[in-house]
Motif scaffolding. Structure first.
Motif, PDB file in Angstrom:
ATOM      1  N   VAL A   6     -18.130  22.703 -33.756  1.00  0.00           N
ATOM      2  CA  VAL A   6     -17.083  23.153 -32.831  1.00  0.00           C
ATOM      3  C   VAL A   6     -16.579  21.994 -31.967  1.00  0.00           C
ATOM      4  CG1 VAL A   6     -16.641  24.599 -30.796  1.00  0.00           C
ATOM      5  CG2 VAL A   6     -17.808  25.567 -32.802  1.00  0.00           C
ATOM      6  N   THR A  37     -15.558  31.179 -35.910  1.00  0.00           N
ATOM      7  CA  THR A  37     -15.842  29.814 -35.460  1.00  0.00           C
ATOM      8  C   THR A  37     -14.560  29.122 -35.016  1.00  0.00           C
ATOM      9  OG1 THR A  37     -17.653  29.734 -37.054  1.00  0.00           O
ATOM     10  CG2 THR A  37     -16.959  27.643 -36.084  1.00  0.00           C
ATOM     11  N   ARG A  40     -13.818  29.767 -31.549  1.00  0.00           N
ATOM     12  CA  ARG A  40     -14.691  28.962 -30.686  1.00  0.00           C
ATOM     13  C   ARG A  40     -14.150  27.546 -30.546  1.00  0.00           C
ATOM     14  NH1 ARG A  40     -20.069  29.024 -33.519  1.00  0.00           N
ATOM     15  NH2 ARG A  40     -20.680  27.648 -31.802  1.00  0.00           N
ATOM     16  N   ASP A  43     -11.291  27.790 -28.134  1.00  0.00           N
ATOM     17  CA  ASP A  43     -11.824  27.885 -26.771  1.00  0.00           C
ATOM     18  C   ASP A  43     -12.241  26.518 -26.242  1.00  0.00           C
ATOM     19  OD1 ASP A  43     -11.470  30.626 -26.783  1.00  0.00           O
ATOM     20  OD2 ASP A  43     -13.576  31.095 -27.195  1.00  0.00           O
ATOM     21  N   GLU A  44     -12.846  25.698 -27.114  1.00  0.00           N
ATOM     22  CA  GLU A  44     -13.282  24.370 -26.695  1.00  0.00           C
ATOM     23  C   GLU A  44     -12.077  23.454 -26.433  1.00  0.00           C
ATOM     24  OE1 GLU A  44     -15.986  21.132 -25.866  1.00  0.00           O
ATOM     25  OE2 GLU A  44     -15.954  23.318 -25.627  1.00  0.00           O
ATOM     26  N   ARG A 218     -13.389  39.679 -28.138  1.00  0.00           N
ATOM     27  CA  ARG A 218     -14.082  38.489 -27.663  1.00  0.00           C
ATOM     28  C   ARG A 218     -14.359  38.559 -26.165  1.00  0.00           C
ATOM     29  NH1 ARG A 218     -10.919  33.781 -28.414  1.00  0.00           N
ATOM     30  NH2 ARG A 218      -9.010  34.950 -28.817  1.00  0.00           N
TER      31      ARG A 218
END
Length: 262
Positions: A6, A37, A40, A43-44, A218
């Motif tokens: 990620v 994934t 994610r 989000d990062e 989520r």
């Protein structure tokens, strides 16, 4: 060889954006990247942007047309995040020197009057949470070469988010027929496309409801005050240096922008 995870995928995308260079799909090397994934990674990407001082201003929907969904093998749009660093003010041209291969599309934009939280949100409930409706442009700029990617790639890439423009004037959603709200897109004075709000899931309120329900999976919601870019009404068109681009809406008004000079 990149050790894909990620964190490395997020940094890879941010580096491409910062250096204005296109890259091959991450899934070409990281075949295990799936939708969960990929969110994610998205989000990062946003976390790292916030660490640089960016502020989240709302959400956007991608792949809202049913034809695009069928091509990607999905049944509902994807969601992504917009920030204050993506805003283009009135009269500010699209900064081509900061982007890779930008395209622009007209959108119907909502400003939320109250929080909208799924699951189980209907279009009627979604529209009841809207404070004002605006005309908008979204400038998309995939970090992937030739805009070619898989679904996990584009989710990780924050749905090709780059810049957006929202009209200053907003309208009360009461009394508006957004399914029939028409838009006429001109480039350098020539009409190149037309559409109505029905192009977005049949009604932009349906797209808003889908966004709220998807985010709920989520543990997220759409807060009061957030902007929601509901999805492109027409196919996106490339922005070239000096291009003059306008979107004339039936009720929401006209917005105009241009590609910066070469």
């Amino acid at each position: 060889m990149t050790e894909w995870n990620v964190a490395s995928a997020a940094q890879h995308l941010l580096d491409a954006e910062a250096e204005q260079r296109d890259i091959t799909p991450i899934t070409d090397e990281w075949a295990e990247l799936d939708v969960e994934t990929a969110y994610r990674v998205q989000d990062e990407v946003i976390r790292l942007k916030q660490a640089e001082g960016h502020t989240v201003t709302g959400v956007k929907l991608g792949l809202t047309s049913r034809a695009k969904q069928q091509r990607m093998g999905i049944s509902s749009p994807l969601t992504a995040v917009i920030t204050d660093a993506m805003v283009l003010g009135a009269g500010v041209p699209v900064p081509l020197d900061e982007l890779i291969h930008p395209r622009i599309e007209p959108e119907i934009v909502f400003v939320m009057g109250r929080e909208l939280k799924g699951p189980g949100v209907t279009a009627a409930a979604a529209m009841a949470a809207v404070e004002t409706v605006h005309a908008g442009f979204e400038v998309i700029d995939s970090r992937f070469k030739d805009f070619k990617f898989t679904l996990p790639d584009v989710i990780a890439d924050n749905a090709s988010s780059a810049r957006y423009i929202v009209s200053a004037r907003g309208f009360d959603p009461e009394g508006l027929d957004l399914a029939l709200e028409a838009v006429l897109v001109r480039v350098n004075g020539s009409v190149i496309d037309t559409a109505t709000g029905a192009a977005v899931q049949g009604h932009p309120g349906e797209a808003l409801a889908l966004a709220a329900n998807s985010l709920a999976e989520r543990g997220r919601s759409i807060p009061a005050g957030a902007l929601v870019l509901t999805g492109g009404l027409t196919d996106a068109v490339f922005v070239n240096p000096g291009d003059q681009i306008s979107a004339e809406f039936t009720t929401l008004g006209t917005i105009v922008t241009a590609g910066s000079a070469a």
